[in-house]
Design an enzyme around this catalytic site. Structure first.
Site, short mmCIF file in Angstrom:
data_model
loop_
_atom_site.label_atom_id
_atom_site.label_comp_id
_atom_site.label_asym_id
_atom_site.label_seq_id
_atom_site.Cartn_x
_atom_site.Cartn_y
_atom_site.Cartn_z
N LYS A 155 0.57 -0.96 -0.01
CA LYS A 155 0.20 0.09 0.18
C LYS A 155 1.01 1.17 0.10
O LYS A 155 0.25 2.35 0.05
CB LYS A 155 -0.89 0.09 1.31
CG LYS A 155 -0.30 -0.09 2.52
CD LYS A 155 -0.94 0.06 3.74
CE LYS A 155 0.08 0.05 4.96
NZ LYS A 155 -0.67 0.42 6.00
N GLU A 226 3.38 2.13 13.01
CA GLU A 226 3.29 2.95 11.63
C GLU A 226 2.26 4.02 11.53
O GLU A 226 2.24 5.07 11.16
CB GLU A 226 3.49 1.96 10.48
CG GLU A 226 3.89 2.67 9.35
CD GLU A 226 3.41 1.80 8.08
OE1 GLU A 226 3.55 0.66 8.04
OE2 GLU A 226 3.47 2.39 7.05
N HIS A 230 0.98 8.74 11.51
CA HIS A 230 -0.15 9.43 10.83
C HIS A 230 -1.15 10.34 11.67
O HIS A 230 -1.88 10.93 11.28
CB HIS A 230 -0.91 8.39 10.20
CG HIS A 230 -0.51 7.70 8.98
ND1 HIS A 230 0.02 8.48 7.99
CD2 HIS A 230 -0.03 6.52 8.70
CE1 HIS A 230 0.40 7.53 7.04
NE2 HIS A 230 0.38 6.35 7.54
#
EC number: 2.6.1.121
Lengths: 361, 361
Positions: A155, A226, A230
């Site tokens: 992705k 991860e 964001h």
């Protein structure tokens, strides 16, 4: 269209499920599967039941598959049966070698390349050890003289960029590389491309996902880290420096529910590649609940555009809340695999995204 | 993929709009257009603006296009600028001949067939004079040595059956015939095929459409009659025997809003062809409001199935209420046209439905 043979590199969650789901598909025959310990090859078709049963709880998922496309997009396809970061073992062999069909190998990928003549498509269901692991694996297939389909379910935009750099080499080799063909970017950008056809100009594509991950949480700590990058207060650097305890504290702070906006995600570049819209018009976000298996929000794609007759409207695609990540990764991946084989047989080579495999201009 | 040239047979509503929408598509060049009075051919590309402007209010739609796929599926793509059943005329020529690019012809379709070498795809945007008009037109292309794509936007199962009977002949000719490529069955069965990928078994596909047709009503009386045959109290026979006044009375009785359930519609056979589900698992219905242009209900596709991991869920696709029939016919039709050309160039011939052009198994 003739029957399709395929190989799976990696027998972790995605690889296993691809093998399982392939049994529901006519005209699709798995002929090879490997992990880093060994390989099973049978041009007449693997006995999937035996392989899955023999290796149950005995699979090598390597480092957690942190780069793997998911229903939501943020969270890796974890495999609930796998210990973190290594190989579970029961019985005689490690990993896939526990199957009677497999044998140990120093270089299992090379063995599959050497049998490439009889393999129409190779699903790269590998944990992405490093960012360039998939691209370097593609290089090996080129060097080994393979011509056919390579397909991944990644992705991250940067991997797609690395593949793009190899586009000419892949074309010359006669390889069609389908990238990002899981749930997202795969299924959801495909839906966006379809929905876009009502319009002559797309103004916004809004991808919003929900993932409930209570039972998969332990196996997905890497990607939760991860994901934290964001969150508005963090970036990749600061997230990388967090301790496990820091991460637990952040998860606690959010009562187990992390909400993401404006994620960096390959959906945008893949939709731009397909000519659907500019990458800048794509927004991706979602909600991850690590304390429930129920989705905290419904995965939804909204495509807003202007029709040829001047109206503005939004077409919408929604996944049923009870569809698992795995279901939304594997079905579409195999569908795109078939579409890729068709392109390959038609002589269309190079790098291609899922949305480019949809009907449309 | 190289540029695509295409011709339009019929310059009524669908043909005109296909030409208009093609101007928004890179790599798609309209090189021919005809109606029953004449033909315009220019291998360098038609001047679409001139053609549309010169023929505005001057077009031949023949009998109302009662068999033409629509957003809803029941109501024909009427052209608001067209008188019922004939040719409006202004200026010198009848129909397309009013364009400086066109000339009168005794047999305009034959002229297009004779130029077939330079035409990748032919959109049959013809009113379906009789049920076998489209199939017979396909026969003419076979006889004339055409090899390329033929594509229609019809919706009736029986026409697809007639094309199927010609499948072998079309294959031998090197023709790929894409049937039913408008809004429905086209766009909606495509969406169903995409949505089906989360599942290993589909239990239900439910297609529900809404059409608001106040301004198009006058031009669509023929299909309103056909729709009435789908009402519980009527069938094709009894509907055929109704007078115009009878029909008005029925419409009045329903306050202008007709609701349809379990319609006979090609969506079912096309989804079965594509291996998505059994035709019997598909239901089609909708609501037609002839006194409003706003849609009385949102066009929705619901695909219910069982995932490989045993869950049952429903994926959903909805069209924005402000998307017109025309927008939902023409964009998808051109998208399927391109997908058809790709198949054709890959040597895949015969009859194919839209859902078969989607990625998937």
């Amino acid at each position: 269209m003739d029957d399709i043979t395929f190989a799976v590199l990696g027998t972790g969650g995605i690889g296993r499920r691809a093998l399982e789901v392939s049994q529901h598909k006519d005209a699709l025959t798995p002929v090879a599967a490997c992990d880093r310990h060994g390989v099973a090859i049978d041009s007449a078709g693997l006995d999937v039941d035996e392989l899955l049963e023999a290796t149950e709880g005995n699979i090598d998922s390597g480092p957690q598959g942190e780069d793997v496309a998911t229903d939501g997009g943020a969270v890796a396809e974890g495999d609930g049966a796998t210990a973190s970061g290594g190989v579970k073992q029961h019985g005689e062999g490690e990993g896939v070698v526990a199957s009677a069909q497999a044998h140990p190998s120093e270089d299992p990928i090379q063995e599959i390349i050497d049998h490439g003549e009889a393999i129409d498509a190779v699903l790269l269901a590998l944990p992405n050890y490093e960012h360039d692991f998939i691209p370097r694996t593609a290089d090996r297939f080129v060097e080994g003289g393979y011509s056919g389909v390579l397909i991944d379910v990644l992705k991250r935009s940067r991997v797609i960029g690395m593949l793009d750099e190899r586009s000419e080499t892949l074309e010359q080799a006669g390889i069609t590389f389908v990238c990002g063909a899981g749930a997202t970017p795969g299924l959801l950008t495909g839906a966006a491309a379809l929905a876009a056809q009502s319009f002559v100009e797309i103004t916004d594509v809004d991808i919003w996902w929900g993932v409930g991950l209570e039972s998969g949480y332990e196996d997905n700590r890497g990607t939760v880290r991860e994901d934290i990058a964001h969150l508005p207060e963090y970036d990749l650097e600061t997230a990388r420096s967090l301790s496990e305890d820091d991460i637990e504290a952040i998860v606690d702070d959010h009562d187990g529910v992390l909400e993401f906006e404006d994620m960096e995600h390959a959906d945008d570049v893949l939709l731009e590649r397909a000519g659907v819209c500019d990458a800048a018009d794509v927004t991706v976000g979602g909600v991850l609940d690590v304390r429930n298996d129920e989705k905290p929000t419904t995965t939804t794609v909204r495509v807003t555009g202007r029709t040829f007759d001047g109206e503005t409207a939004t077409n919408t695609f929604q996944l049923g809340d009870a569809t698992s990540m795995a279901a939304n990764v594997n079905g579409p991946a195999l569908g795109y695999l078939k579409a890729g084989v068709r392109r390959n047989r038609a002589g269309e080579y190079g790098v291609v995204g899922p949305a480019e495999l949809m009907p449309g201009f």
